[in-house]
Design an enzyme around this catalytic site. Structure first.
Site, short mmCIF file in Angstrom:
data_model
loop_
_atom_site.label_atom_id
_atom_site.label_comp_id
_atom_site.label_asym_id
_atom_site.label_seq_id
_atom_site.Cartn_x
_atom_site.Cartn_y
_atom_site.Cartn_z
N SER A 26 0.77 -1.52 0.67
CA SER A 26 -0.63 0.14 0.15
C SER A 26 0.65 1.35 0.47
O SER A 26 1.61 1.12 0.54
CB SER A 26 -0.53 0.06 0.93
OG SER A 26 -0.78 0.31 2.71
N ASP A 27 0.11 2.40 -0.05
CA ASP A 27 0.84 3.74 -0.31
C ASP A 27 0.69 3.85 1.05
O ASP A 27 0.32 3.29 2.11
CB ASP A 27 0.47 5.30 -0.56
CG ASP A 27 0.89 6.20 -1.16
OD1 ASP A 27 1.84 5.81 -0.57
OD2 ASP A 27 0.97 6.85 -2.34
N TRP A 28 1.49 4.59 1.75
CA TRP A 28 1.96 4.91 2.96
C TRP A 28 -0.01 5.49 4.00
O TRP A 28 0.08 6.24 3.46
CB TRP A 28 2.59 5.68 3.47
CG TRP A 28 4.52 4.92 3.91
CD1 TRP A 28 4.94 5.34 5.13
CD2 TRP A 28 4.36 4.07 3.09
NE1 TRP A 28 5.63 4.53 4.89
CE2 TRP A 28 5.98 3.51 3.21
CE3 TRP A 28 4.32 3.52 1.59
CZ2 TRP A 28 6.68 2.47 3.11
CZ3 TRP A 28 4.68 2.09 1.31
CH2 TRP A 28 6.27 1.89 2.14
#
Length: 784
Positions: free
Chosen positions: A220-222
C-alpha cells in the site's frame, strides 16, 4: 526452497504480523525461518534509505521527466543499475519506484515524478527502469496503481473513468512493467469507479494478479490501508507503515471468524517470501551477500551529469547555442546560485554535493551573477554546522546529531539512542556570523510548536498549524513563519530553534527547517542590477524555476506561470541583451509569454546534483541537448484541452476518455506551444525514406549539419484505433552520414479495448515518421 513448508512453520499470528510494517520502512524479520528484515526506501531519483537526513547522503539523478526526455531505454536502464548499487550500499531491498502515472493535466503537481503523458513511452521507460534496478538484486514497486494522476484530495477522491480509457491509458504502463518482471506494485490512495484501490479486488486480484499473472507483492501507499476485511479481500499484500494499523489482531480475528479466508493470508506471506528470496533476504534460499555479485561499479556522479545533459531539451535557438567565443556571461536568477535539483515530497534525497549553474559556468567563462528577482516563498535553510539535540519530556538529552544546515528530518528512523516513545522535543543550535548588517530574516517551516531564540532572547514562540488536510503535504511541504532580527556584520549570534516532536502514520517523526535570509534590496533594484549585468556581458543566461510551493507531492498547481516576477525579469534582460538564453528549471510545463523575445530556450527539468556541470556542457557545446519533450507544453493554460484536477463532491471524472496529451490537442484542433516529442539539437536532419511491412518500419535519416548529433525517430500510427506513438529509436550519426533504423511497432497501436478484451481494428493504417507528434515527415500505409 518450498515456501509452503516455511509458511506451515508459522502460526497465524506470526503470518499476519508479517503483513504490516515493523516500522516506517521495513517488514519484520522472522529468524525462525531465516527471513531477514526487508527494508524499503523512497526513490525515484535516488535511494534515500531509512534516514530522511543529510547524514546519509545519496546520489541525486535528474527527475523522471528528465529521464523520459532522453527517450533512451538503455540510459534509463543504466540509471536503474546505479539505483540498485545505491540501494545495496544502504541495505535497501525494495525501491519504492518508479512512478508511472500519466500527465493527464498539465496542472498535476507531482508530474516531475512521473515520466510522460503517453502510456506507451511511460511503459517502455518504466520497464527499463524496473529491469535496471532488479538486475541489481533490488525490487521495484511501480506506482501508484492506478489513476493517481493528481494530488488534490488524493486520499479520498474517486476517479470515474471508462473501462476503455482505463485499459488503453492508465493500466497500460502497469501491464508493461509486469511483463518486464516487476517484483512489486504499490496501490494508490484514491478510489477508482467507487472502490478505493487498496480494496479494489477487481483491479488488484482480477486484473493485476489474475489476468496479468503478477507474482510479486502489492504494497500500500503509506497509511492507505484503512480497513480490515475490505483491504484483506481486496488484494493488497502489505500495509505500510507499522506496526500499528487496521490489520494485526483485527485481521487475525477476521480470519478465525471466517470473514477472511486463511488462504488469503498464506498467499500474501508466500509473495513476501518470494520477494525475500529475490532480494537476498531469505537465508538458505539465497545468500544475502550474493546481491553484490560481480556487477560493474557505476560512477554515480558521471552518470548524473550525463543524464542531465542528455535530458536537456532545446525548445528554440536562433543560433546563439552552442556558445562560441563567449568570454563574459551574465548569469541571472535565484535558481542559478541555488539550483532546484529535484521536486518536493517523498522523492527528496540528500546528495553530498550539488553543482549549481553558477559553479558550473564559472569554470568556463567570466561570470557576473545577479539575483534579478527571488520567487522563493520559503527561506533557504540556516547555514551550518548545526547541532540537533533530542530531549525527553523531562529535558534529559537522548542523543545529539550534527547537521550540515538547518533542515531537520527524521521520519520513521530516528538517530541512534533516540527512543521515539520518549522523544518530546528537538532543539537545533548554531552560531551564525552575518557578513552584512541589517534586518535579517529567520524562519521555521513545519507543523507544531516552535520557539526561536537569538542570544538567549525569544523572538518567536507559537504553534504552526497545517495549511490543508493532506498529512504528507503538512510533513513534506509545511507552512512557514518568519521573524525579522537586526544583526551586525561580523558579530556571532547563537540561534536556537526548539520544536515539539510529532508522529506520522503512528511512528515518531521530526520534520522542520530553520531558515535564514540576509537583508536584501527591493525587487526593483534587484531587477535593475540584472539588466545592468546583462547589458555588459557577451551573453545572458536566465535560470527560471518553479519553487517547492508550485511542484511538489501533496498538492496540484493553480496555474502554469513562473512564480514571482520571473517573466518580467526575462523580458527586461532580453531587452538589454538580445543574446539571452533562458534555462527553464522545472519538472513540468510552464507558460513562456516571452518565448519569442529570447535567443534560446533550454529546458533543464529538475537536473539532479550535477545541474551546473551539465548545463555548462550543453551551453558550450561539449554535449548535445538530446532531450525531446515527454509531454505537450501549452502556450497558455486555457488552451489546454484537459486541465481538471479538482474533484467535485469527492469525484474526479475523466470525461475526456482516451483523449489526453497530444491526442487531445489533435482532437481540439488547437496547436500547443511545443508538441510532445519536440526538441532541437546542434545539427540538422533530413528524413529521406520510409518502408513499412506488417509491424516493422524502416526509416532512413541523414545528419545534414556540421557536427555529430543524436536524433529521436518517432513513429506514429493513425487508423481505426486512433493516432498514437507506436515506436521510436534513438540514432546517432556523423555529419553527412545516413542511418537506417528499423522500428518494430507496438501491436496495441492497432487495437482497442472492446467488450472486455483487446480487439485489432481491421483496415488501413497510416504509419508516420517524424520529429514530434505535430511534425510527420514521412508516411506509409499498412493493412491489418
Amino acid at each position: 526452497m518450498d515456501f509452503d513448508d516455511l509458511i506451515a512453520r508459522l502460526d497465524l499470528s506470526t503470518r499476519i504480523r508479517l503483513l504490516t510494517g515493523a516500522d516506517m520502512w521495513s517488514l519484520p524479520p522472522l529468524p525462525e525461518i531465516g527471513l531477514d528484515r526487508i527494508v524499503m526506501s523512497d526513490g525515484p531519483i535516488g535511494v534515500r534509505g531509512e534516514q530522511w537526513s543529510a547524514a546519509d547522503p545519496s546520489i541525486a539523478l535528474p527527475s523522471p521527466t528528465a529521464l523520459a526526455a532522453t527517450w533512451d531505454v538503455e540510459l534509463v536502464r543504466r540509471a536503474g543499475a546505479l539505483l540498485a548499487q545505491e540501494a545495496r550500499r544502504k541495505g535497501v531491498h525494495v525501491l519504492l519506484a518508479p512512478t508511472i502515472n500519466l500527465h493527464r493535466s498539465p496542472l498535476g503537481g507531482r508530474h516531475f515524478e512521473c515520466f510522460s503523458e503517453d502510456p506507451y513511452l511511460t511503459g517502455e521507460l518504466g520497464a527499463a527502469y524496473v529491469e535496471g534496478v532488479q538486475d541489481g538484486g533490488v525490487a521495484t514497486t511501480p506506482k501508484h496503481f492506478v489513476a493517481n494522476d493528481f494530488e488534490t484530495e488524493r486520499f479520498t477522491a474517486d476517479v470515474r473513468v471508462s473501462e476503455r480509457a482505463l485499459r488503453e491509458l492508465y493500466l497500460r504502463p502497469f501491464e508493461r512493467v509486469v511483463e518486464a518482471g516487476a517484483w512489486g506494485v504499490m496501490t494508490a490512495y484514491n478510489a477508482v469507479n467507487g472502490t478505493t484501490m487498496t480494496e479494489h479486488s477487481d483491479l488488484v486480484n482480477g486484473v493485476l494478479k489474475g489476468e496479468w499473472g503478477f507474482d510479486g507483492f502489492v504494497v500500500s501507499d503509506w497509511t492507505a490501508v484503512r480497513t480490515t476485511e475490505a483491504a484483506a479481500l481486496g488484494g493488497t499484500d502489505v500495509a505500510m507503515p507499522g506496526p500499528s494499523g487496521p490489520w494485526g489482531e483485527r485481521l487475525e480475528a477476521a480470519v478465525r471468524e471466517g470473514r477472511v479466508p486463511e488462504a488469503a493470508v498464506d498467499d500474501r506471506v508466500r509473495r513476501i517470501l518470494r520477494l525475500a528470496s529475490r532480494v537476498g533476504a531469505l537465508r538458505g534460499e539465497r545468500d544475502p551477500a550474493g546481491r553484490e555479485g560481480r556487477r560493474e561499479v557505476v560512477d554515480g556522479v558521471a552518470l548524473a551529469r550525463e543524464v542531465a545533459a542528455r535530458a536537456s531539451t532545446l525548445l528554440t535557438n536562433d543560433g546563439v547555442l552552442p556558445f562560441r567565443q563567449v568570454r563574459t556571461v551574465a548569469l541571472i536568477g535565484a535558481a542559478a546560485a541555488g539550483a532546484r535539483i529535484m521536486g518536493g515530497g517523498s522523492a527528496q534525497v540528500f546528495p553530498d554535493r550539488i553543482v549549481s549553474p553558477l559553479q558550473g559556468l564559472a569554470e568556463r567563462a567570466e561570470v557576473r551573477y545577479a539575483l534579478g528577482t527571488d520567487p522563493r516563498i520559503r527561506l533557504a535553510p540556516l547555514p551550518g554546522p548545526v547541532t540537533a539535540t533530542f530531549l525527553d519530556a523531562q529535558g534529559a538529552t537522548l542523543a545529539e546529531q550534527p547537521l550540515a544546515t538547518g533542515e531537520a528530518r527524521w521520519i520513521g528512523q530516528l538517530p541512534p539512542g533516540v527512543d521515539g516513545d520518549r522523544l518530546a522535543t528537538v532543539r537545533m543550535r548554531t552560531t551564525y556570523t552575518p557578513e552584512v548588517s541589517g534586518e535579517h530574516q529567520l524562519s521555521v517551516a513545519g507543523v507544531g510548536g516552535f520557539t526561536i531564540a537569538v542570544n538567549g532572547e525569544a523572538v518567536f514562540d507559537d504553534r504552526v498549524g497545517p495549511d490543508g488536510g493532506d498529512p504528507a503535504a503538512a510533513l513534506l511541504s509545511p507552512p512557514e513563519r518568519r521573524v525579522s532580527v537586526p544583526m551586525a556584520a561580523g558579530e556571532p549570534y547563537e540561534v536556537v530553534v526548539t520544536h515539539a516532536a510529532g508522529r506520522f502514520g503512528g511512528v515518531a517523526a521530526v520534520s522542520f527547517t530553520a531558515g535564514h535570509a540576509d537583508p536584501c534590496p527591493g525587487e526593483d533594484e534587484l531587477l535593475a542590477e540584472a539588466v545592468r549585468a546583462a547589458a555588459e556581458c557577451d551573453v545572458a543566461v536566465v535560470v527560471a524555476a518553479t519553487t517547492p510551493e508550485v511542484e511538489s507531492e501533496g498538492f496540484d498547481r493553480a496555474d502554469l506561470r513562473l512564480p514571482g516576477r520571473q517573466d518580467e525579469l526575462i523580458r527586461a534582460v532580453a531587452a538589454a541583451n538580445p543574446r539571452t538564453v533562458v534555462a527553464v528549471n522545472a519538472g513540468s510545463p510552464v507558460e513562456m509569454p516571452w518565448v519569442d523575445e529570447v535567443a534560446a530556450v533550454l529546458v533543464t527539468w529538475f537536473p539532479g546534483q550535477e545541474a551546473g556541470a551539465a548545463l555548462a556542457d550543453v551551453l558550450f557545446g561539449d554535449a548535445e541537448p538530446g532531450g525531446r519533450l515527454p509531454t505537450t507544453w501549452p502556450g497558455r493554460l486555457e488552451d489546454a484541452p484537459v486541465t481538471g484536477v479538482t474533484p467535485v463532491d469527492g469525484v474526479l471524472r475523466y470525461e475526456e476518455g482516451t483523449s489526453i496529451g497530444y491526442r487531445a490537442w489533435e482532437r481540439s484542433g488547437r496547436a500547443p506551444a511545443f508538441w510532445f516529442g519536440h526538441g532541437l539539437g546542434y545539427t540538422t536532419w533530413s528524413y529521406d525514406s520510409i518502408a513499412a511491412e506488417g509491424t516493422s518500419v524502416t526509416v532512413a535519416v541523414a545528419n545534414t549539419g556540421g557536427r555529430p548529433g543524436r536524433e529521436v525517430v518517432q513513429i506514429y500510427v493513425s487508423g481505426g484505433a486512433g493516432r498514437a506513438l507506436a515506436g521510436w529509436d534513438v540514432v546517432a550519426a556523423a555529419p553527412g552520414e545516413t542511418v537506417l533504423t528499423t522500428v518494430f511497432l507496438d501491436e496495441r497501436a492497432f487495437q482497442v479495448w472492446d467488450e472486455g478484451g483487446w480487439r485489432t481494428v481491421p483496415g488501413e493504417y497510416t504509419v508516420e515518421a517524424g520529429r514530434h507528434a505535430g511534425d510527420p515527415r514521412l508516411s506509409a500505409i499498412v493493412k491489418m
